[in-house]
Motif scaffolding. Sequence first.
Motif, PDB file in Angstrom:
ATOM      1  N   ALA B 296      78.551  96.267   9.786  1.00  0.00           N
ATOM      2  CA  ALA B 296      77.598  96.098   8.696  1.00  0.00           C
ATOM      3  C   ALA B 296      76.281  96.808   8.978  1.00  0.00           C
ATOM      4  N   GLN B 297      75.948  96.953  10.270  1.00  0.00           N
ATOM      5  CA  GLN B 297      74.642  97.543  10.580  1.00  0.00           C
ATOM      6  C   GLN B 297      74.520  98.971  10.059  1.00  0.00           C
ATOM      7  N   GLN B 300      73.858  98.988   6.331  1.00  0.00           N
ATOM      8  CA  GLN B 300      72.487  98.505   6.158  1.00  0.00           C
ATOM      9  C   GLN B 300      71.492  99.618   6.495  1.00  0.00           C
ATOM     10  N   LEU B 301      71.780 100.333   7.582  1.00  0.00           N
ATOM     11  CA  LEU B 301      70.907 101.425   8.018  1.00  0.00           C
ATOM     12  C   LEU B 301      70.855 102.525   6.954  1.00  0.00           C
ATOM     13  N   GLY B 304      68.897 101.411   3.918  1.00  0.00           N
ATOM     14  CA  GLY B 304      67.460 101.433   4.178  1.00  0.00           C
ATOM     15  C   GLY B 304      66.904 102.845   4.104  1.00  0.00           C
ATOM     16  N   VAL B 305      67.591 103.778   4.759  1.00  0.00           N
ATOM     17  CA  VAL B 305      67.144 105.174   4.750  1.00  0.00           C
ATOM     18  C   VAL B 305      67.169 105.712   3.318  1.00  0.00           C
TER      19      VAL B 305
END
Lengths: 289, 638
Positions: B296-297, B300-301, B304-305
Amino acid sequence: MGEFLQTMIGGLTLGAQYALMALGFSLAFGILRVINFAHGAFYVVGGYLAYWITNEVGLPYVLGVIVAVLGTAAIGYVFELFIIERRIDDHLATIVMTLGASLIGGAAMLSLFGAQAVQFEGGLTGTFRLGGVFVPHARVMIIVVAGLAIAAVYLLLYKTQVGNALRALTDDREMAVAMGMRPKVLFPMAFAIATGLAGLTGALVTPQFSLAPFVGEHVLMISFLAVILGGLGSLPGAVIASVLVGLVEAFVGTYVGGSWAPLILFTGILVLLVVRPSGLLGHRTIIDA
Amino acid sequence: MPKNSAPSTTSTKRSAVRRRGQHVLLVPGITLVLVALGFFVPKLTADPFLISFVPTVLITMLASMHVWLLLRVNLLSFASPPFMAVGGYVLALVAMNVTSNAIVLIVACLVVPAVLAIPLGLVLLRLRGTYFALVTFVLAQVVVLIVVIAEGPLGGSSGLSGIPPATLGATQFAAGGELVRFSVIVALVGMGLAATVSIVWRRHFAALEENEPLAASLGLQPWRYKTYAFISAAGVAGLAGLILINQLGNAHPDSFAPLSAVNHVAASVIGGPSFLGPALGALILAWLVHVFASQAQYSQLLLGVALILVTLFAKRGLTGLVVDAAKLLTRAISRPGSPDAEGIEPRSAEGDTTTRVHTTLTRRESVTTGDVVLSVDALSKRFGGVAAVNGVSLELREGDILGVIGPNGAGKTTLINMISGAMVPSGGRVTLAGKTVTGSSPQMMSRHGIARSYQQTSVFSSATVRENLRRAQAFSKRWVTDEELDELLRETGLDARLDDIAGDLPYGLQKLLGLLLPLATRPAVLLLDEPAAGLEVSERGRIDQLVEWAAVRGSAVLLVEHDMDLVRRICPRLLVMDTGKELAHGTPEVVLTNPDVITAYLGVADDEELADIADLIEPSVLAEPAAGTHREEEIHRG
């Protein structure tokens, strides 16, 4: 009576922690007019930096706290200078970009330290008795640090030339720039102080609560509550509201039951918005004319 | 004056791309695609991936549509999860206790959140943008907490399970192709609602998003249209909750985590303001989540970017990028043989017309009979300890023109702001045709017949001139006749630029458009805040004509201006303000030779000097008030 006193002191220490959490958030809004949705992420990053220095590198806790403050302040500085600053006048854009930063921060901690909460002891252990009430040393330290941080921010804003310049930039950026103030220097600095405070809070408070990538959400929520209750942009309002939130949480938790505390708080805030939309100490400016 | 130019001939092609009306064409297109997806995909593939993926995309799309709708009125909402929760739990309760009829469920899940949104809107929509965002976040927490505490009816933190699927006759929309089809139909209902709302009120929404103060000063009630957006957005989110809970078969507070709103905001922002934006954003989001299901990270990353990059470099989102790319393509294709003619459009000989204006117009007589239209009595405004306006009184009759002059900071604009409702006075009274209107909102003032222009240009700058006029007409209770509008357009020279984007017009024309909009509402009282500021001398003659035009038709005009020539030309009566107070009031000849007035402007106190200066200077010199000198002189005297 003993229970009442224990609850009272518990509420006050909780309130002091909340005040520390809300301080940086309130500062970022008060000066830059930026609702920093990444505030919780900076708190988490601060917590993990202190944890990493203390538990994995093996240096003293004090150093961990210092690294946490400097590290989060540096990230905040760069983030403001290169990203926020370009859309500083667009409130919705800054919200969206800090949301982005919050996702990135959470993702980074998740991939570096995993989703599970880590065991972070912090530096201070032990408790002492105060009139039949047990108070952990670490909490006393947090109260002291919170008091110092609030005083420092107050002095910076109202008693120094930099503070005057910052407030001038908030009031009328165009005019302040015309008078020779440099937002490109001052705004990143102010944001760095705000995120540094978040990092400091993370380093100090996560040993008390818990440290996992998602705990920032709670901090963000507390900050929201404090600024809505205290009035957006009002520093004293945020501090008083934080203590109030801590007290309500402690008393409702002791006398009514755990899950009612947040509900009473949140509903109380919605009601407050009907009665007094500008918060307890806020200006009337938050309402559309 | 160019009388022969027919409107709607120039540059329609370019402006058509930017017009919001094009969404009308998009909606049936999306509908077709979705129906096709819903009815053919499961039959063709029966793909277990698509059977779960399509509803997921639709849920995110409707939730993002909630955010999208409120972004159209310039509000950022994190209230998609709470309204989804309302929809979801309504489905659970109705299906378990009353009926599982699909039509009943759809109606209930749409109406209940929408009705709940009415009292909530009453409270929340009084708040300014940033505050609104925070409070919707709080609302999301409240709803989850209520669910957790309501253990009896809502199952508390362990949730409700065993919810029967929606049915219609013998058909159960529980799994497989049926589930997909039901989800698509619900999504179509939601999109239909969002499309209807955003098309019917497109002018109101666009005006609120772009320039709320101007819209309000033209009579639009911001609160009302924000409420419409909020109610329909709540209904749309409720439908998202319906699809979600119908798919899951159980309702649990974790399905409505407040932070999931971040995903909906992200999908809406990344997709962009086009009606297709939420669909595209939801598709990308669902795909990201699917690809990085175990990590999931990374999703999510990336999210965000993407949020930061889109905000910095593609304000109109991915759909905006597509539109821009399409425009570039069509331009590249159509380039041979069609040079861009707009830049070198010949300008009419404006100089001639304006010189004629100067010579033909004579100043109106001061109006002393007839009913008093606007009466201002001892109006005051204090900011902290500073009295910006301090007990100013004035009266205006039908067809009257009053010039208000004074050095910078005298309180002239504050006076206009109070009369027009932009600021609430600290004291005093504003009466319009015998009715007290003190402290009313700008839109109420506009409805009462008070219109204003702004010192800086204030137009809907991303819309065409024509669209600016249509919006003003849609917002205002009063409007000029077509002939009068044509006349106004000719007098301002805007008739040749009807299809140009207002923000692309030269400054002077933008300023004139900003004057024309309030003028076209046929106001009883017209407040003009430095209409000539920033205009070329040749363009200033048009101001004379516009003011004259309004006064002839019975408007009472209050004109704040620094251009003394203009003021002397058109104002039979002047009110001079200094430091918030009335300094002099009378005909220009009397007022402009008043020693106090000259002192206020030039900072001269000596009687002999005064006499000299009164003889020597042209009053037009007064147009440049010597800021600061006043104070210095006082110090020297003291």
